[in-house]
Structure formats: C-alpha cells, structure tokens
Design a protein around this motif. Structure first.
Motif, mmCIF file in Angstrom:
data_model
loop_
_atom_site.group_PDB
_atom_site.id
_atom_site.type_symbol
_atom_site.label_atom_id
_atom_site.label_comp_id
_atom_site.label_asym_id
_atom_site.label_seq_id
_atom_site.Cartn_x
_atom_site.Cartn_y
_atom_site.Cartn_z
ATOM 1 N N ARG A 1 -7.060 2.215 -3.273
ATOM 2 C CA ARG A 1 -5.702 2.664 -2.964
ATOM 3 C C ARG A 1 -5.108 3.396 -4.179
ATOM 4 O O ARG A 1 -4.512 4.455 -4.036
ATOM 5 C CB ARG A 1 -4.853 1.438 -2.620
ATOM 6 C CG ARG A 1 -3.647 1.719 -1.764
ATOM 7 C CD ARG A 1 -3.090 0.451 -1.161
ATOM 8 N NE ARG A 1 -2.714 -0.524 -2.172
ATOM 9 C CZ ARG A 1 -2.979 -1.820 -2.091
ATOM 10 N NH1 ARG A 1 -3.619 -2.311 -1.048
ATOM 11 N NH2 ARG A 1 -2.598 -2.637 -3.040
ATOM 12 N N HIS A 2 -5.313 2.837 -5.362
ATOM 13 C CA HIS A 2 -4.768 3.463 -6.577
ATOM 14 C C HIS A 2 -5.397 4.831 -6.833
ATOM 15 O O HIS A 2 -4.747 5.734 -7.357
ATOM 16 C CB HIS A 2 -4.999 2.561 -7.794
ATOM 17 C CG HIS A 2 -4.210 1.287 -7.738
ATOM 18 N ND1 HIS A 2 -4.525 0.183 -8.489
ATOM 19 C CD2 HIS A 2 -3.119 0.939 -7.010
ATOM 20 C CE1 HIS A 2 -3.658 -0.791 -8.229
ATOM 21 N NE2 HIS A 2 -2.810 -0.357 -7.323
ATOM 22 N N LEU A 3 -6.678 4.968 -6.468
ATOM 23 C CA LEU A 3 -7.356 6.246 -6.711
ATOM 24 C C LEU A 3 -6.944 7.312 -5.706
ATOM 25 O O LEU A 3 -6.981 8.499 -6.007
ATOM 26 C CB LEU A 3 -8.881 6.064 -6.638
ATOM 27 C CG LEU A 3 -9.532 5.315 -7.804
ATOM 28 C CD1 LEU A 3 -11.003 5.045 -7.491
ATOM 29 C CD2 LEU A 3 -9.416 6.133 -9.091
ATOM 30 N N THR A 4 -6.576 6.891 -4.500
ATOM 31 C CA THR A 4 -6.365 7.867 -3.426
ATOM 32 C C THR A 4 -4.896 8.031 -3.032
ATOM 33 O O THR A 4 -4.594 8.816 -2.138
ATOM 34 C CB THR A 4 -7.155 7.454 -2.161
ATOM 35 O OG1 THR A 4 -6.714 6.149 -1.750
ATOM 36 C CG2 THR A 4 -8.654 7.406 -2.421
ATOM 37 N N VAL A 5 -3.983 7.301 -3.689
ATOM 38 C CA VAL A 5 -2.559 7.407 -3.333
ATOM 39 C C VAL A 5 -2.102 8.873 -3.463
ATOM 40 O O VAL A 5 -2.544 9.591 -4.364
ATOM 41 C CB VAL A 5 -1.715 6.454 -4.221
ATOM 42 C CG1 VAL A 5 -1.902 6.744 -5.692
ATOM 43 C CG2 VAL A 5 -0.251 6.513 -3.843
ATOM 44 N N SER A 6 -1.255 9.300 -2.554
ATOM 45 C CA SER A 6 -0.877 10.721 -2.547
ATOM 46 C C SER A 6 0.091 11.045 -3.685
ATOM 47 O O SER A 6 0.832 10.185 -4.153
ATOM 48 C CB SER A 6 -0.223 11.076 -1.206
ATOM 49 O OG SER A 6 1.094 10.538 -1.151
ATOM 50 N N ARG A 7 0.083 12.304 -4.101
ATOM 51 C CA ARG A 7 0.991 12.752 -5.166
ATOM 52 C C ARG A 7 2.434 12.582 -4.723
ATOM 53 O O ARG A 7 3.313 12.274 -5.524
ATOM 54 C CB ARG A 7 0.728 14.231 -5.492
ATOM 55 C CG ARG A 7 -0.626 14.445 -6.105
ATOM 56 C CD ARG A 7 -0.845 15.890 -6.459
ATOM 57 N NE ARG A 7 0.064 16.310 -7.535
ATOM 58 C CZ ARG A 7 -0.067 17.454 -8.187
ATOM 59 N NH1 ARG A 7 -1.046 18.283 -7.884
ATOM 60 N NH2 ARG A 7 0.772 17.775 -9.145
#
Ligand SMILES: *Cc1c(COP(=O)(O)O)cnc(C)c1O
Length: 464
Positions: free
Chosen positions: A360-366
């Motif tokens: 989740r931390h790697l793929t969270v949106s900008r």
C-alpha cells in the motif's frame, strides 16, 4: 550549609512518611510497593543533592514537596514500566526502514500471530493422524500455488537461507559467481564472506559490469558445485552492462549437470511495474526460468515477517532440511503464522495491494499523498512553525528497488524558536517516538508511511 539549605532539607519527607501519604499509596497500588520505594528513594536523593548543590530556595518555593515527589516518582515509574521495544511513527517515508523494523504486518497477519501466541497450536502436528508433522507444511502448498515452485522451506532470514543453501550444495566445492554480483547487504552480510563461511570456495568470473555465458563455462573445474546469481538489490550498475539472463544460466546448469541458485533478495510476488514502479524480478519469473534454488526475504517487498524463503528442487531442499544448520535457522510459530496469513492475501492481487502495508505504501497515489500532507499542514499552521508543502521523493529502503523514485508531497516544518535538530529530537522523545527527516534547517515529514491514526498523533505532538 546555609540556613535556606537546612530548611529545604527538612522539607523533604522520609520514605516512611511518603509511603503513608494517600497520594503515594495510589502509586503503590498501580506499580507495586517495591518499585515505588525505589523510585521515592531515587527522587528524594536527587532532591537532597539538588539542595546541597545550591538550589534549596527552588524547593522551598515549589510548594507542597510531596506533590512534587509524587510527580517525579510517577514519571520514573512510567518510564521504567515502558517497553523498550515499542511502536514508533515512521514519518521518513522510507517504506522498508530497517531501523524501524522493515515491513509493517497486515492486520490479518497480526491477528494470526495473536491467535497462536495465546494458545497451543498445531505447529508440528498432523491434525488428521495425530502424528508429528512439519511446521513447513503450513506454507508449502501456498508457496507452490503462488509461485509454481516444486518445494519450499522457510528459515529465519534470507541471510540464513543463502548460507544454508550454499552450505548444503557446495561445501568443499567451488561456487561460480559474476564479479558484479559480489554484493554487500546492510552491514555485515557480504556474499564472498557467506560463501567462505559455508565452506565453499568462491570463483569470480567476468568483469564488474559484464559477464557472459562463456565466462562461466571457462571457470568450470571438476570441483564446481554451484552457479550462483545474486540480484544486486541495493544498487544499480548503469551504462555498458551485460549479464547472463536467468533462463540461459539455468539451461547452462542443466547442460553441465550443475545446480543454479538465484538469490533475489527482495522477492516481489507481484509485478510492480503495473503500479508504475521500476521492474524488480519476481519470484515467479525466477522459478519459471528454471532456477534450481531461489531465495528471498519475508520482510522486504513481500511485506511479511522477518524470514527467509527457499524455493526450488525437491531433492535439494530435502537435503537442506536435513542439514544441521536447519535446526539453528528454523522459524518460530509466530513467524509461521504471520507468513501464512500474508501469503494468503496474495491469492488475490487487489487484496494484497490493499491489505499489505508495504504494498500500500509503495502504490499509494500521488493525489492521496498530497491530500494527506495538506490535511497535516493545515492542522499545524500558526503554532510557532512555518509550514509549507513541497514535492519530493520517498525511498523504498531495505535494499529493494534501488534508484526507484517515488514522488511524494513533503510537509516542511521550520520552527521559529528552536533548531530543526531540536524539534526532531523532541519528536523522537514523544510517545510513541516520531522519526522524521532533517535537512536545510527544516524537519520534513513524508506522509507515505504515516497512517491516518498516526497523522492525528503527529498533529497532537506538534501542537504540544
Ligand atoms: C536483503 C538481502 C539479503 C539478506 O536478507 P535478510 O532477510 O536481510 O537476511 C540477501 N541477499 C540479497 C540479495 C538481499 O537483498
């Protein structure tokens, strides 16, 4: 001794008088009598030393000394009762921060640990027959299903996985490895040392930036026991480079009758390029390419507990299971429970991305990062802090995805009345401790690794 000092010393009650006081009795109920006596002695000794050091007047002016003693004793007792290993807030944005415990476990994994920690469990019992079983059985089928491997083995960490595999396959023989893959991972783990420790001899081939199949072939002797490939997981060589693709190495190994081992390090089970990250070889690719042994960490990109996973050929893994080192490297029931629960989440990719904090931390949106940072910045405005938002980069950390740029929004704090280092120190002294980045005389908060609950704690800590 002057008169003020004598008066001040008389104000400090004896331990017996203090123990009989209702304010102190409350403390004894909460913390137990012996720790309270110890704390009272320490506090009153320090007060006496303070008076003799010249601040007797301060004590006289402090008002009720018993109230003061209670306050200080309670502070000591609270600190003494606090766990040393305790949760912290990672506001650095480094997703796999080794100092802060690498992967945060998924809720399911936490519940699984809790359940087997509180009761007896079927760790090494076959429920159907009642006979002794293997703790490895709890994840073997799952790992086969998820990766296509023939056999799987879990040990204490990936360093142990690599050592066990080489010690089993190559002790007394030679291990051939490309020069550019003789990596060091975090401190004391260096591949050449591990090979030596396992009782094998290292044979380096190729140049730092280039290695070809012919290099491996030329290095072969009757002593050759293993062809080893190590993923340079914490650095990148760019430019004029060449390495032998794993399928080609596997074919070479088969032709020569030599096992091929692939140490992946981070071991992604999901192709992260689908989420805009740089390519990291997946475990499935290595298995499919025909590596005889594949090793990787449980608490890097997998996002599970600290452990090392070994996948590969059944005959080789059976020999590893029987190796004396296996007993030293075996994992406990809590690790097994957390790993099984984490792996189960990978059965459905969207579930894994949603529920495994590392993913989740790697793929969270900008967009989400910007909104969370703006919320935090708004709440902090005007408290003796200059608060601004700036774009920046998060790091993956933990020796995974080197060079990966993860765009993020940073909250920049410039305190008016203290240095950034002092503010950072105060945040670390908070309970729970808060870790930030400090540079350009500012404290920087990267909300990528901060949950919503933790944002609320951050706000409270910074307002205080
Ligand atoms: C991280 C890493 C290791 C060591 O793994 P641990 O789980 O930290 O023991 C070994 N090899 C490679 C390539 C790594 O990246």
């Amino acid at each position: 001794m002057d008169r003020a000092a004598r008066d001040a010393l008389r104000l400090i009650p004896s331990i017996d008088r203090l123990l009989a006081h209702p304010l102190i009795e409350e403390l004894s109920h909460a913390y137990g009598r012996a720790p309270v006596v110890e704390a009272l002695r320490a506090v009153t000794d320090a007060m006496r030393a303070g008076v003799l050091g010249g601040d007797g007047r301060a004590l006289i002016e402090a008002g009720d000394v018993t109230v003061l003693v209670r306050e200080r004793a309670e502070q000591r007792l609270r600190e003494g009762a606090r766990m040393s290993l305790r949760p912290a807030i990672n506001a650095t944005g480094v997703v796999l921060h080794t100092g802060l415990g690498r992967a945060v476990l998924a809720e399911r994994a936490v519940l699984a640990v809790d359940a087997v920690a509180r009761a007896h469990s079927v760790l090494e019992i076959d429920v159907a027959t009642g006979e002794r079983g293997s703790r490895q059985a709890h994840v073997r089928a799952l790992l086969r299903e998820l990766t296509g491997c023939e056999e799987a083995l879990v040990v204490n960490n990936n360093a142990a996985a690599v050592l066990l595999a080489i010690a089993t396959i190559a002790t007394g023989g030679e291990v051939v490895i490309a020069r550019g893959q003789l990596v060091e991972i975090g401190g004391a783990f260096r591949i050449p040392d591990v090979i030596r420790q396992s009782g094998a001899r290292l044979v380096e081939v190729g140049a730092t930036n280039k290695v070809r199949a012919s290099d491996y072939e030329r290095a072969l002797t009757p002593e050759t026991a293993l062809l080893l490939r190590v993923h340079p997981s914490n650095f990148r060589i760019v430019g004029f480079t060449e390495e032998v693709p794993l399928p080609e190495m596997a074919a070479l190994g088969r032709r020569l009758g030599l096992p091929v081992m692939d140490d992946l390090g981070s071991g992604a089970l999901i192709d992260l390029t689908r989420y805009g990250l740089v390519a990291e070889p997946t475990v499935q690719e290595s298995v499919r390419a025909g590596a005889d042994v594949v090793t990787f960490s449980g608490d890097k990109l997998l996002g599970g507990p600290q452990c090392g996973l070994i996948l590969g050929r059944k005959d080789l893994l059976e020999r590893m299971s029987a190796h004396p080192l296996m007993r030293a490297f075996r994992v406990d029931k809590m690790t097994m429970a957390a790993l099984e629960a984490t792996l189960r989440l990978y059965r459905d990719e969207p579930t894994a991305i949603r529920e495994i904090p590392t993913l989740r931390h790697l793929t969270v949106s900008r967009h989400e990062l910007a909104a969370r940072a703006a919320h935090l910045a708004d709440a902090l405005q005007g408290d003796g802090l200059r608060v601004t938002l700036e774009t920046g980069q998060s790091q993956v950390g933990g020796g995974a995805l080197p060079g990966e740029e993860l765009p993020t929004t940073l909250v920049r704090l410039q305190p008016a009345a203290e240095s950034a280092a002092d503010l950072a120190r105060r945040l670390r002294a908070h309970e729970p401790p808060i870790f930030t980045r400090v540079r350009q005389d500012s404290v920087w908060i990267d909300v990528r690794t901060v949950s919503d609950d933790e944002v609320a704690i951050l706000i409270e800590a910074l307002r205080g």
